[in-house]
Scaffold this active site. Structure first.
Site, short mmCIF file in Angstrom:
data_model
loop_
_atom_site.label_atom_id
_atom_site.label_comp_id
_atom_site.label_asym_id
_atom_site.label_seq_id
_atom_site.Cartn_x
_atom_site.Cartn_y
_atom_site.Cartn_z
N ASN A 225 9.14 -2.96 -2.84
CA ASN A 225 9.91 -1.74 -3.12
C ASN A 225 11.13 -1.98 -4.02
OD1 ASN A 225 9.31 0.19 -0.14
ND2 ASN A 225 8.73 0.68 -2.23
N HIS B 94 -0.86 6.17 -2.56
CA HIS B 94 0.38 5.89 -1.84
C HIS B 94 0.45 6.71 -0.56
CE1 HIS B 94 4.60 7.40 -1.17
NE2 HIS B 94 4.84 6.10 -1.18
N ASN C 94 4.05 3.16 -7.49
CA ASN C 94 4.26 4.58 -7.25
C ASN C 94 5.72 4.92 -7.49
OD1 ASN C 94 4.93 3.27 -4.48
ND2 ASN C 94 5.76 5.34 -4.29
N LYS D 250 4.58 -4.13 3.80
CA LYS D 250 5.80 -3.56 3.24
C LYS D 250 6.87 -4.64 3.26
CE LYS D 250 6.77 0.22 2.26
NZ LYS D 250 6.75 0.89 0.93
#
Length: 408
Positions: free
Chosen positions: A208, A305, A254, A178
């Site tokens: 992200n 996800h 996602n 992440k």
């Protein structure tokens, strides 16, 4: 006709480490909601969903519309949910409400039939579902609290240690980081350190949406030959398409593909090559199978996800993933970060060589631990929490934190 007699909605809170992401920091407690769907013959179907106030309010709003329905009448139940939530503008929110109920219905249906949920979905095509190690930049501890077993991970070396420990414990054969937390150069260094330490292990990076198109194109070029796929480096389908046109690896999402309606523009623009499904907001297990068919039709890869979740969700994820022939990549899961806390009786869920065997027994194959449910519900009540707020939590600790994206 087997009718639904009650729907019990129980919010819970469980320990969550100080995990960093592009929008802030995980709070000390993660919020979830457990559903118990009581049907005739004393059977109870289980469901799970996020525990924010909005989810709880929507479930409460549809409860009376679900009671009395046949547990097998999923189309009618979905219609009733849509009607009860007609004033909710966000279709993803409406689908998420139905999803939790659908899982509980399928669990009850399968228990009544004495078969696993995967059998209701056409049968498992694999005995176990592969998952990826989900790495996070993290602090050593929440402020004022004792450190957790994982310690800090803010450097490439610490991330490598985190990955090696996860692989040793769970047998993961894929690794996801992440990102979007530090400057891209620092995260490139982390990926390269992981590549050196884990030769041959597929790697993924998820910023992200923290990067601009220009930054994402540059980083994708620098990581050529290193990543299995790059997930949501930018925000927006047009921006993803611009990155995809230059990136040497597939782009996954996602964030810009969250419903069947968002697939056509992503395909038309070539913005996404891997869709990350999530039954919680796609509308349930059956709709996740529909998504898999659409992805196969357009030649898109498929993975799954994850967000902070408990064992009911992990069981549901495993059953549907086991019943999808075209699952292309190992799925994501936050489950190893739960510090051992769960609402299901231990033993039914386990990792073997990085995969979760499809739970045996009827339904989802997991049983509710009522003492644990009561304990985690009490933790929810004591916390006074209503919503997940990664940004607000980090801002309390770092008042100058700016969550605006893109950041680099």
């Amino acid at each position: 006709m087997t009718r639904i007699r009650d729907l019990v909605i129980t919010p819970v809170a469980f320990r969550d480490p100080p995990l960093l992401n592009s929008t802030g920091l995980h709070e000390p407690l993660a919020l979830r909601c457990v559903l118990q769907l009581h049907v005739d013959d004393g059977v109870i179907g289980l469901g799970e969903c996020p525990g924010d106030r909005g989810h709880l309010d929507r479930l409460a709003a549809v409860r009376e519309h679900v009671i009395g329905q046949s547990v097998h009448a999923l189309n009618r139940i979905e219609e009733a949910v849509e009607q009860a939530l007609a004033g909710v503008a966000d279709p993803v929110a409406r689908r998420a409400t139905f999803s939790a109920i659908e899982v509980a219905c399928l669990d009850a249906q399968a228990r009544l039939a004495g078969v696993p949920v995967a059998e209701l979905l056409g049968g498992a095509v694999r005995p176990a579902v592969p998952y990826a190690a989900y790495l996070f930049y993290k602090w050593a501890a929440h402020p004022g609290a004792d450190g957790d077993e994982w310690g800090p991970s803010t450097t490439p070396g610490e991330l490598v240690e985190q990955a090696q420990r996860m692989i040793a414990r769970y047998g993961f054969r894929s690794v996801k980081l992440k990102g979007g937390v530090f400057a891209p150069e620092r995260e490139i260094d982390a990926i390269m350190a992981l590549r050196e330490a884990l030769p041959g292990v597929p790697l993924r990076l998820d910023p992200n949406g923290a990067w601009t198109v220009e930054t994402a194109q540059r980083v994708a070029g620098e990581l050529a030959g290193t990543l299995e796929y790059l997930e949501d480096p930018v925000l927006g389908v047009k921006e993803m398409a611009a990155v995809a046109a230059a990136a040497p690896m597939p782009l996954a999402s996602n964030m810009c593909t969250t419903s069947l309606e968002t697939i056509p523009p992503a395909v038309e623009l070539g913005a996404v090559q891997v869709v990350l499904s999530d039954h919680h907001y796609w509308g349930g297990l059956r709709r996740t199978q529909h998504l898999a068919t659409v992805c196969a039709t357009f030649g898109l890869g498929l993975s799954m996800h994850s967000n902070s979740h408990l064992g009911i969700s992990l069981a549901a994820m495993t059953h549907v993933a086991a019943a999808i022939p075209t699952l292309t990549y190992a799925c994501d899961t936050h489950y190893p970060w739960n510090a051992g806390e769960d609402v299901v009786v231990p033993g039914a869920l386990r990792f073997v060589d990085g995969a979760v065997p499809v739970p045996e027994g009827p339904g989802l194959g997991v049983e509710l631990d009522h003492d644990a449910l009561a304990r985690l519900h009490e933790a929810y009540v004591r916390s006074g929490r209503q919503v997940r707020d990664d940004t607000g939590y980090l801002r309390r600790l770092q008042p100058d934190f700016d969550p605006s994206l893109p950041r680099w």
